[in-house]
Design a protein around this motif. Structure first.
Motif: not given
Length: 348
Positions: A156-170
């Motif tokens: 899960t930490r590895a997956g969270l580290a690969k998330l794109d912040v722009s997706m959350l901002e959108a």
């Protein structure tokens, strides 16, 4: 032409190696299992089905418990910033380095009937007997949860580290609150990581032998059932049990892989992972740090127990809560006596 020929030879050699190491043992086991009397015994004995069902539900519950511990820890240490976060994040992953048998023995010395915790409670409450008996399915699940939460934590930490912040901002720009962002954006993007952790946990729990053997008592799972059948001299039935366990593992792998879904989620954007959020309030920040250190100590207690017990001379610790004598005599004997050092070299 020469390069192509070398590639073909390498491919043929690799195929033969895989056939020898993988396919040949499977064929041998399947051939030994194709015994009419062994098949009849397996399908007609209730104990066989009980052990198989126990392996299945123990593995499923182990996945749930490991996820319940590992996923929140991953979010805590990946998304929030507090004193000691990096050090704690590394320490909490340490259980993954313990071999299965070593972890089980450490758990026994810590939480078993004669372990540190049980003796402390017995002495504190002035009890004549141990306050609990660590045995059965509950004990197995406790050991599995402790030793396997690391898979969900790391994945899960590895997956969270690969998330794109722009997706959350959108998502926030479109009016999604934190809960909607979590379930409709973050979880779908983490699904491959979560499925991978679930597969690894399920397979590890399904093939677990040390914990059921030491803590199981009269509770049988298929791994201990196979060993018991083999020791009783019924090799064909043991092969049938092995094939049954392998079929369950394959079915679990297929089902869990299908939960991953056929759709491929691709995040197109800045490619920048969210930064850890600092906790603004000082009291909450230090409370989180204290809770993190406390949790780390709790999870590392089996490691510390092993280190302490290794310093206790043979026969020096009997009924006391804490060992009365601590020295390095065990290590001296390990490195000075050949018969004790040889297993270590063989393992290396």
């Amino acid at each position: 032409m020469v390069r192509s020929k070398r590639s073909d030879l390498a491919a043929a050699a690799l195929t033969l190696l895989l056939a020898w190491l993988v396919i040949y043992p499977i064929v041998i086991v399947a051939a030994d299992a194709a015994h009419p009397s062994a098949l009849r015994d397996f399908f007609t004995r209730p104990g066989e089905w009980a052990a198989l069902w126990a392996s299945i539900w123990i593995s499923l519950v182990s996945v749930i418990l490991a996820a319940a511990i590992g996923i929140p820890l991953a979010f805590l240490f990946e998304w929030f910033d507090f004193p000691g976060r990096k050090t704690l994040g590394a320490l909490i992953a340490l259980p993954v380095v313990l071999p299965p048998l070593v972890g089980v023995i450490a758990f026994l010395f810590l939480y078993g009937e004669s372990g540190f915790i049980a003796r402390a409670v017995q002495s504190l409450l002035h009890l004549q007997n141990a306050p609990w008996r660590l045995q059965g399915a509950v004990a197995i699940l406790l050991v599995h949860a402790y030793s396997m939460y690391v898979y969900f934590y790391l994945f899960t930490r590895a997956g969270l580290a690969k998330l794109d912040v722009s997706m959350l901002e959108a998502a926030q720009a479109l009016g999604a609150d934190r809960r909607a962002t979590l379930w409709r954006v973050i979880v779908p993007l983490l699904r491959p990581s979560l499925v991978g952790a679930a597969i690894l946990t399920f397979m590890t729990a399904l093939g677990s032998f040390s914990a059921p053997y030491i803590f199981g008592g009269g509770f049988r799972v298929m791994t201990t059932q196979i060993v018991a059948t083999k020791l009783n001299g019924d090799l064909p039935l043991a092969m049938v049990e092995t094939v049954a366990l392998a079929l369950v593992a394959m079915a679990g792998l297929i089902i869990l892989r299908r939960t991953e879904g056929d759709d491929i989620l691709v995040a197109l954007g800045k490619g920048i992972a969210p930064r850890p959020r600092p906790i603004r309030r000082a009291s909450v920040r230090w409370l989180a740090a204290g809770a993190g250190w406390g949790l780390a100590v709790l999870l590392l207690l089996p490691h510390l127990t092993l280190a302490l017990v290794s310093l206790v001379p043979y026969g020096a610790w009997t009924t006391e809560v804490l060992p009365p004598v601590i020295n390095f005599d065990n290590y001296r004997r390990l490195f000075s006596e050949t018969e004790r050092l040889r297993p270590l070299w063989n393992s290396l």
